[in-house]
Scaffold this motif. Structure first.
Motif, PDB file in Angstrom:
ATOM      1  N   GLY A   1       2.670  -0.271  18.559  1.00 26.89           N
ATOM      2  CA  GLY A   1       1.368   0.077  18.009  1.00 26.89           C
ATOM      3  C   GLY A   1       1.296   0.201  16.506  1.00 26.89           C
ATOM      4  N   LYS A   2       2.378  -0.069  15.779  1.00 30.79           N
ATOM      5  CA  LYS A   2       2.316  -0.015  14.325  1.00 30.79           C
ATOM      6  C   LYS A   2       1.513  -1.192  13.797  1.00 30.79           C
ATOM      7  CE  LYS A   2       6.424   2.696  13.294  1.00 30.79           C
ATOM      8  NZ  LYS A   2       7.672   2.779  12.478  1.00 30.79           N
ATOM      9  N   ASN A   3       0.744  -0.958  12.713  1.00 31.30           N
ATOM     10  CA  ASN A   3      -0.067  -2.028  12.150  1.00 31.30           C
ATOM     11  C   ASN A   3       0.770  -2.872  11.186  1.00 31.30           C
ATOM     12  OD1 ASN A   3      -0.119  -0.903   9.459  1.00 31.30           O
ATOM     13  ND2 ASN A   3      -1.774   0.466  10.088  1.00 31.30           N
ATOM     14  N   PRO A   4       0.261  -4.023  10.743  1.00 31.91           N
ATOM     15  CA  PRO A   4       1.052  -4.913   9.892  1.00 31.91           C
ATOM     16  C   PRO A   4       1.641  -4.266   8.647  1.00 31.91           C
ATOM     17  CG  PRO A   4      -0.813  -6.112  10.747  1.00 31.91           C
ATOM     18  CD  PRO A   4      -1.000  -4.681  11.159  1.00 31.91           C
ATOM     19  N   SER A   5       0.855  -3.477   7.936  1.00 32.65           N
ATOM     20  CA  SER A   5       1.372  -2.828   6.727  1.00 32.65           C
ATOM     21  C   SER A   5       2.495  -1.858   7.056  1.00 32.65           C
ATOM     22  CB  SER A   5       0.248  -2.104   5.989  1.00 32.65           C
ATOM     23  OG  SER A   5      -0.717  -3.022   5.517  1.00 32.65           O
ATOM     24  N   GLU A   6       2.346  -1.127   8.149  1.00 28.19           N
ATOM     25  CA  GLU A   6       3.388  -0.198   8.569  1.00 28.19           C
ATOM     26  C   GLU A   6       4.659  -0.940   8.970  1.00 28.19           C
ATOM     27  OE1 GLU A   6       0.668   3.461  10.369  1.00 28.19           O
ATOM     28  OE2 GLU A   6       1.176   1.738  11.648  1.00 28.19           O
ATOM     29  N   ILE A   7       4.493  -2.090   9.600  1.00 33.29           N
ATOM     30  CA  ILE A   7       5.657  -2.880  10.017  1.00 33.29           C
ATOM     31  C   ILE A   7       6.414  -3.390   8.801  1.00 33.29           C
ATOM     32  CG2 ILE A   7       6.397  -4.971  11.212  1.00 33.29           C
ATOM     33  CD1 ILE A   7       3.965  -4.508  13.102  1.00 33.29           C
ATOM     34  N   VAL A   8       5.695  -3.903   7.815  1.00 34.42           N
ATOM     35  CA  VAL A   8       6.348  -4.373   6.592  1.00 34.42           C
ATOM     36  C   VAL A   8       7.118  -3.235   5.932  1.00 34.42           C
ATOM     37  CG1 VAL A   8       5.949  -5.187   4.241  1.00 34.42           C
ATOM     38  CG2 VAL A   8       4.796  -6.306   6.154  1.00 34.42           C
ATOM     39  N   ALA A   9       6.486  -2.078   5.817  1.00 34.90           N
ATOM     40  CA  ALA A   9       7.152  -0.930   5.202  1.00 34.90           C
ATOM     41  C   ALA A   9       8.402  -0.539   5.974  1.00 34.90           C
ATOM     42  CB  ALA A   9       6.172   0.246   5.117  1.00 34.90           C
ATOM     43  N   TRP A  10       8.320  -0.571   7.292  1.00 35.36           N
ATOM     44  CA  TRP A  10       9.467  -0.235   8.138  1.00 35.36           C
ATOM     45  C   TRP A  10      10.599  -1.228   7.951  1.00 35.36           C
ATOM     46  CZ3 TRP A  10      12.434  -2.291  12.000  1.00 35.36           C
ATOM     47  CH2 TRP A  10      13.189  -1.407  12.781  1.00 35.36           C
ATOM     48  N   LEU A  11      10.263  -2.512   7.926  1.00 33.83           N
ATOM     49  CA  LEU A  11      11.291  -3.546   7.773  1.00 33.83           C
ATOM     50  C   LEU A  11      11.995  -3.460   6.430  1.00 33.83           C
ATOM     51  CD1 LEU A  11       9.427  -6.574   9.393  1.00 33.83           C
ATOM     52  CD2 LEU A  11      11.534  -5.519  10.255  1.00 33.83           C
ATOM     53  N   LYS A  12      11.281  -3.073   5.411  1.00 33.28           N
ATOM     54  CA  LYS A  12      11.883  -2.987   4.071  1.00 33.28           C
ATOM     55  C   LYS A  12      12.987  -1.937   4.003  1.00 33.28           C
ATOM     56  CE  LYS A  12       9.010  -3.196   0.536  1.00 33.28           C
ATOM     57  NZ  LYS A  12       7.781  -2.953  -0.278  1.00 33.28           N
ATOM     58  N   VAL A  13      12.902  -0.925   4.847  1.00 38.46           N
ATOM     59  CA  VAL A  13      13.939   0.116   4.827  1.00 38.46           C
ATOM     60  C   VAL A  13      14.826   0.074   6.072  1.00 38.46           C
ATOM     61  CG1 VAL A  13      12.599   1.648   3.354  1.00 38.46           C
ATOM     62  CG2 VAL A  13      12.361   1.832   5.826  1.00 38.46           C
ATOM     63  N   ASN A  14      14.591  -0.900   6.949  1.00 36.95           N
ATOM     64  CA  ASN A  14      15.397  -1.027   8.166  1.00 36.95           C
ATOM     65  C   ASN A  14      15.861  -2.465   8.360  1.00 36.95           C
ATOM     66  OD1 ASN A  14      15.192   1.707   9.799  1.00 36.95           O
ATOM     67  ND2 ASN A  14      13.154   1.319   8.953  1.00 36.95           N
ATOM     68  N   ASP A  15      16.274  -3.107   7.280  1.00 37.01           N
ATOM     69  CA  ASP A  15      16.719  -4.492   7.381  1.00 37.01           C
ATOM     70  C   ASP A  15      17.966  -4.564   8.258  1.00 37.01           C
ATOM     71  OD1 ASP A  15      16.174  -7.259   5.857  1.00 37.01           O
ATOM     72  OD2 ASP A  15      18.327  -7.027   6.223  1.00 37.01           O
ATOM     73  N   SER A  16      18.002  -5.564   9.142  1.00 35.07           N
ATOM     74  CA  SER A  16      19.081  -5.637  10.129  1.00 35.07           C
ATOM     75  C   SER A  16      19.895  -6.919  10.059  1.00 35.07           C
ATOM     76  CB  SER A  16      18.496  -5.485  11.542  1.00 35.07           C
ATOM     77  OG  SER A  16      17.904  -4.222  11.704  1.00 35.07           O
ATOM     78  N   CYS A  17      19.698  -7.704   9.011  1.00 37.49           N
ATOM     79  CA  CYS A  17      20.537  -8.893   8.818  1.00 37.49           C
ATOM     80  C   CYS A  17      21.721  -8.432   7.965  1.00 37.49           C
ATOM     81  CB  CYS A  17      19.753  -9.992   8.114  1.00 37.49           C
ATOM     82  SG  CYS A  17      20.633 -11.549   7.991  1.00 37.49           S
ATOM     83  N   GLY A  18      22.832  -8.109   8.609  1.00 41.47           N
ATOM     84  CA  GLY A  18      23.849  -7.297   7.982  1.00 41.47           C
ATOM     85  C   GLY A  18      24.889  -8.004   7.148  1.00 41.47           C
ATOM     86  N   SER A  19      24.689  -9.251   6.788  1.00 40.79           N
ATOM     87  CA  SER A  19      25.695  -9.951   6.011  1.00 40.79           C
ATOM     88  C   SER A  19      25.796  -9.372   4.598  1.00 40.79           C
ATOM     89  CB  SER A  19      25.367 -11.435   5.934  1.00 40.79           C
ATOM     90  OG  SER A  19      25.371 -11.998   7.226  1.00 40.79           O
ATOM     91  N   GLN A  20      26.930  -9.551   3.988  1.00 39.10           N
ATOM     92  CA  GLN A  20      27.158  -9.000   2.655  1.00 39.10           C
ATOM     93  C   GLN A  20      26.110  -9.512   1.672  1.00 39.10           C
ATOM     94  OE1 GLN A  20      30.994  -9.871   1.060  1.00 39.10           O
ATOM     95  NE2 GLN A  20      30.853  -8.374  -0.589  1.00 39.10           N
ATOM     96  N   ASN A  21      25.566  -8.590   0.860  1.00 40.95           N
ATOM     97  CA  ASN A  21      24.568  -8.889  -0.175  1.00 40.95           C
ATOM     98  C   ASN A  21      23.223  -9.344   0.390  1.00 40.95           C
ATOM     99  OD1 ASN A  21      26.417  -8.257  -2.210  1.00 40.95           O
ATOM    100  ND2 ASN A  21      27.215 -10.340  -2.234  1.00 40.95           N
TER     101      ASN A  21
END
Length: 252
Positions: free
Chosen positions: A91-111
């Motif tokens: 139920g999160k809206n697009p702006s909330e999703i973007v904000a969440w992704l910016k602090v929960n990035d999950s592509c864990g490769s170096q740099n």
């Protein structure tokens, strides 16, 4: 609002290192507020991908609810796309999703972090209006940008210049017809040499392209429209080939 989330079970595992973390692309995702159709279209200039469908890597859609494109530097499978859509299903809206992704990035490769990503999202809110949001990280490859309208998001990186996105927007807005036709109009806006700058020398916009549209009542595994063009020989324009497939699909 909660929604049933469908994550495709099959992701193309690309064996070349430069594909494993990069899907540099121009794309559009949009929603029709009346019909609740949701669709996406895009293209990229890479070699060695064969007949693979780019939409399976960068796009996910919850029919009747919303959708997301995730591009620039991505992991395969595209875990940030999966996580963003899980947030949408909650139920999160697009702006909330973007904000969440910016602090929960999950592509864990170096740099690798959120600064390398690019997102575009559309979603129907509880009042029946389409909400949109986009994001372009500072470390995505130039030229890069995103733009949004009342029911669409357009984004691109490794572009020739800002003209690519502006012409895509013009194509979408100035094309009459249903959502699929407008998405095809956006793609035709980018139908010129070097839209993806890496294809400038070959005289094409890209090497592969796709178009997918879901009706609100579609099964998540069975979109109403799903056409794509696999990797084309040097000098063959994939957007033109995609248009041919679309024109053939429309015929009774």
């Amino acid at each position: 609002m909660r929604a049933k989330l469908f994550i495709p079970s099959f992701y193309y595992l690309l064996i070349f290192a430069n594909y494993t973390f990069a899907q540099d692309t121009f794309s559009i995702i949009a929603m029709d507020s009346i019909t609740k159709e949701i669709g996406s279209a895009g293209a990229t200039c890479i070699q060695g991908i064969g007949e693979r469908d780019l939409s399976e890597i960068i796009t996910q859609i919850i029919p009747g609810v919303g959708g997301m494109n995730s591009q620039a530097w991505v992991c395969i499978p595209n875990v940030n796309l999966q996580n963003g859509m899980k947030q949408m299903a909650l139920g999160k809206n697009p702006s909330e999703i973007v904000a969440w992704l910016k602090v929960n990035d999950s592509c864990g490769s170096q740099n690798f972090n959120a600064a390398y990503r690019q997102y575009g999202l559309v979603m129907m809110n509880s009042k029946g209006k389409v909400e949109t949001a986009g994001y372009t990280g500072s470390s995505a490859d130039d030229y890069k940008a995103d733009l949004q309208g009342k029911n669409y998001c357009i984004q691109g990186n490794i572009l020739l210049n800002e003209t690519v996105l502006k012409k895509m927007e013009q194509g979408f807005l100035q094309t009459n017809g249903n959502l699929a036709e407008k998405l095809m109009g956006a793609m035709q806006g980018a139908n010129f040499a070097g839209a993806d700058a890496r294809c400038l020398e070959t005289g094409t916009s890209s090497t592969i392209a796709y178009l997918v549209v879901y009706k609100a009542t579609d099964d998540p595994e069975k979109p109403s429209i799903k056409i794509w063009v696999g990797e084309q020989p040097k000098g063959v324009e994939p957007i033109t080939e995609l248009q041919k497939k679309w024109d053939a699909w429309k015929k009774p």
